[in-house]
Design an enzyme around this catalytic site. Structure first.
Site, short mmCIF file in Angstrom:
data_model
loop_
_atom_site.label_atom_id
_atom_site.label_comp_id
_atom_site.label_asym_id
_atom_site.label_seq_id
_atom_site.Cartn_x
_atom_site.Cartn_y
_atom_site.Cartn_z
N ALA A 64 0.86 -1.18 0.00
CA ALA A 64 0.00 0.00 0.00
C ALA A 64 0.90 1.23 0.00
O ALA A 64 1.81 1.35 0.83
CB ALA A 64 -0.92 0.00 1.22
N VAL A 90 4.69 -1.16 3.10
CA VAL A 90 4.52 0.25 2.76
C VAL A 90 5.36 0.60 1.53
O VAL A 90 6.57 0.38 1.51
CB VAL A 90 4.93 1.14 3.95
CG1 VAL A 90 4.81 2.62 3.57
CG2 VAL A 90 4.06 0.84 5.16
N LYS A 91 4.68 1.13 0.52
CA LYS A 91 5.37 1.56 -0.70
C LYS A 91 5.78 3.02 -0.56
O LYS A 91 4.95 3.89 -0.27
CB LYS A 91 4.47 1.41 -1.93
CG LYS A 91 4.23 -0.02 -2.35
CD LYS A 91 3.31 -0.10 -3.55
CE LYS A 91 4.00 0.25 -4.84
NZ LYS A 91 3.12 0.02 -6.01
N CYS A 92 7.06 3.28 -0.79
CA CYS A 92 7.59 4.64 -0.79
C CYS A 92 8.32 4.89 -2.10
O CYS A 92 9.04 4.00 -2.58
CB CYS A 92 8.57 4.85 0.37
SG CYS A 92 7.84 4.79 2.01
#
Length: 223
Positions: A64, A90-92
């Protein structure tokens, strides 16, 4: 090789999961926007609730993406997203500030998917920042007449050289050949659109062979 599905559509995720070969899910703001009937009423809480529903379907990593660009806000959002479910990754984005957020979040035990990676140097930085996954976008490179799969090959070799634990997650896949080439190069994961998963099943000789077998089977049954 692990197969993820690249979608936010719950029906597509369920259908792919029913095949028994799905290992995880990747989403992004663009994919979520496609399934929202009224974007003006879609809140950040709605987004988090949707990610929770995805986690109920698939027992595997669910990426996400943060929806902000400042490092402090990325960290705050990343912590919120990670709290949704143990499977949330977590997508960064691979930017200067994104790198800071990755380092902080990964240092606190939150799994990170470094996204929008288009060069080997970016992939090295992602691994150094503690990302669990790095996502080279092969289709988008192909779109600008650059060999996207060459990037995957470079990242795999670099990671092998230094035994980085970061997994190579090939993204922006457009067709089955991308999946095959990624597998040949030793990429850990391919995240695949729903329609391309269907294309992986298809071969004209399978169809013609099945028709012949069924025709012959009908003769046997009649006898």
């Amino acid at each position: 090789m692990k197969f993820f599905i690249d979608t936010a559509d719950l029906e597509e995720i369920s259908a792919a999961n029913d095949l028994g070969v799905l290992d995880g899910v990747t989403t992004n703001p663009s994919l979520v926007a496609k399934i929202v009937s009224d974007p003006e009423k879609f809140t950040y809480q709605d987004f988090k609730d949707h990610i929770a529903k995805v986690c109920e379907i698939v027992d595997g990593p669910v990426s996400a993406e943060v929806t902000t660009l400042s490092p402090e806000e990325m960290i705050s959002q990343g912590e919120e997203l990670a709290a949704i479910h143990d499977n949330v990754v977590v997508k960064c984005p691979l930017t200067r500030d994104g790198l800071k957020a990755m380092r902080h979040l990964s240092g606190n035990g939150i799994r990170i998917n470094a996204t929008l990676v288009f060069s080997p140097s970016q992939a090295i930085l992602a691994a150094k920042a503690g990302a669990s996954y790095v996502s080279p976008f092969v289709g988008r490179l192909d779109d600008i007449s650059t060999e996207g799969m060459a990037l995957v090959d470079q990242i795999v070799r670099i990671y092998d050289n230094y035994r980085f634990p970061t997994e190579v997650l090939v993204a922006s896949i457009r067709h089955p050949q991308h999946v095959v080439e990624a597998a040949l190069m030793g990429a850990d994961i391919a995240t695949i659109p729903f329609d391309v998963i269907g294309q992986l099943l298809k071969h004209p000789l399978t169809d013609s062979g099945l028709k012949r077998f069924m025709d012959d089977a009908s003769v046997i049954q009649q006898g």
